[in-house]
Design an enzyme around this catalytic site. Sequence first.
Site: not given
Length: 424
Positions: A307, A364
């Site tokens: 991320h 996700d």
Amino acid sequence: MAKSAELHFEGKVYELPVVEGTEGEKAVDISKLRGQSGLITLDVGFKNTGSTKSAITFLDGEKGILRHRGYTIEELCEKAQFLDVAYLLIYGEYPTPEVSKTFAEKITLHTLVHEDMRKIFDGFPTSAHPMGVLSSLVTSLTAFYPESLDPTTSPEGVNTTIIRLLAKLPTIAAWSYKNEMGHPLNYPKNKLNYVENFLHMMFALRTDDYEINPVVAAAMNKLLILHADHEQNCSAATVRVVGSSQASLYASVSAGINALWGRLHGGANQAVIEMLENIKADGGDVEKYIAKAKDKNDPFRLMGFGHRVYKNFDPRARIIKKSCDDVLESLGIHDETLEIAKKLEEVALKDDYFVSRKLFPNVDFYSGIIYRAIGIPTDMFTVMFALGRLPGWIAQWKEMREEGQAIGRPRQVYVGENERKLNI
Ligand code: SDX
């Protein structure tokens, strides 16, 4: 505490103001840098560059903190309804029960889409990816509500556009799924709440044969909250830049939907399940795929990992991982891909390649497993992300427009040919 920074260049010293946020974040304000020094800054991918001040969402990537208007994601997931979180993001305060009721009633009155939109749906082949259908139909709302194109419209007019978009996106999303399946379209049922109504439109094969499972509705509510906003992510930044040209909310959100579609962003939830299925089909050899992810000569990436902001853990991934166990157990589902996902996480988080690069599961990584357990097909996963992210996009667009921000137009450093003659 320093309230400015100095830039020393070619014998001159330029003093640049330092901006400090309410959570102590500091930024060098370079808005006057070019005028003072002729210099611009270069930051491909905006890894170190803030595009705006904002009061909507706060992230602390080191501590794994996510708050919306000051409320933690953990508390909102535990106590709130998605539509109330949407109200909080867009209008700044958590709605009282009366305001919540009125807001939900207004939304309910706008859940229908114009019947002529069915003709647009009918024009799409069943092979069309639902994200392409979604962004096209959201743009088409400008045709049915042309008043939304007027950038000078009143705050009441903007609110009507906001209500229409919040109300109609679930209908458009469900219809894009039904169109893909070749099923008859289901119309909204106004006695159902926002989440239940979406589930009804998705899964009722005939109008009254679908029973809302409270476990599924609660999981969907939580998933939508977990995706509601995430400060200046790729799609929110897209919505802001498009909206900064005074494009309508519908056009701006349609652009955001397309940005979200990419597999490095919201499209990752679909890519994760496809990756897990491939690993399962390949005998579940987790170590092999960890090695592929580390191999610079191999294009394979561990989807759902890493991320830009979170460098310890994504608080949303932790919440979703816990929900995975609860929902699958409650629905009596055993999903092998969940075991593969957990094994991947376990092996990766002991591997220096991932640890040194601070790569952890993101939102996700586990979400697709719950979507699938609920009955959502894989190519609808990113549509679910868009449904959740809609209030965030609206809030970011509204904040930018209310502040009258300048059109977003980055500079560049030219590295092409110098002037030359065309000898023809
Ligand atoms: C979302 O911004 C947001 O807030 C997004 C989001 C939201 O709510 O809006 O949180 C939603 O988009 C989550 C991210 C979903 N995408 C994926 O899961 C795709 C896989 N992840 C990566 O592609 C990547 O981690 C990103 C895109 C998420 C972040 O990319 P960055 O910040 O540009 O980091 P990078 O690509 O520069 O990677 C740094 C290093 C590189 O190695 P080195 O060059 O240093 O040797 O880490 C490596 C990368 O190769 N790396 C990975 C990896 N992610 C990064 N290696 C293997 N597998 C991965 N998944």
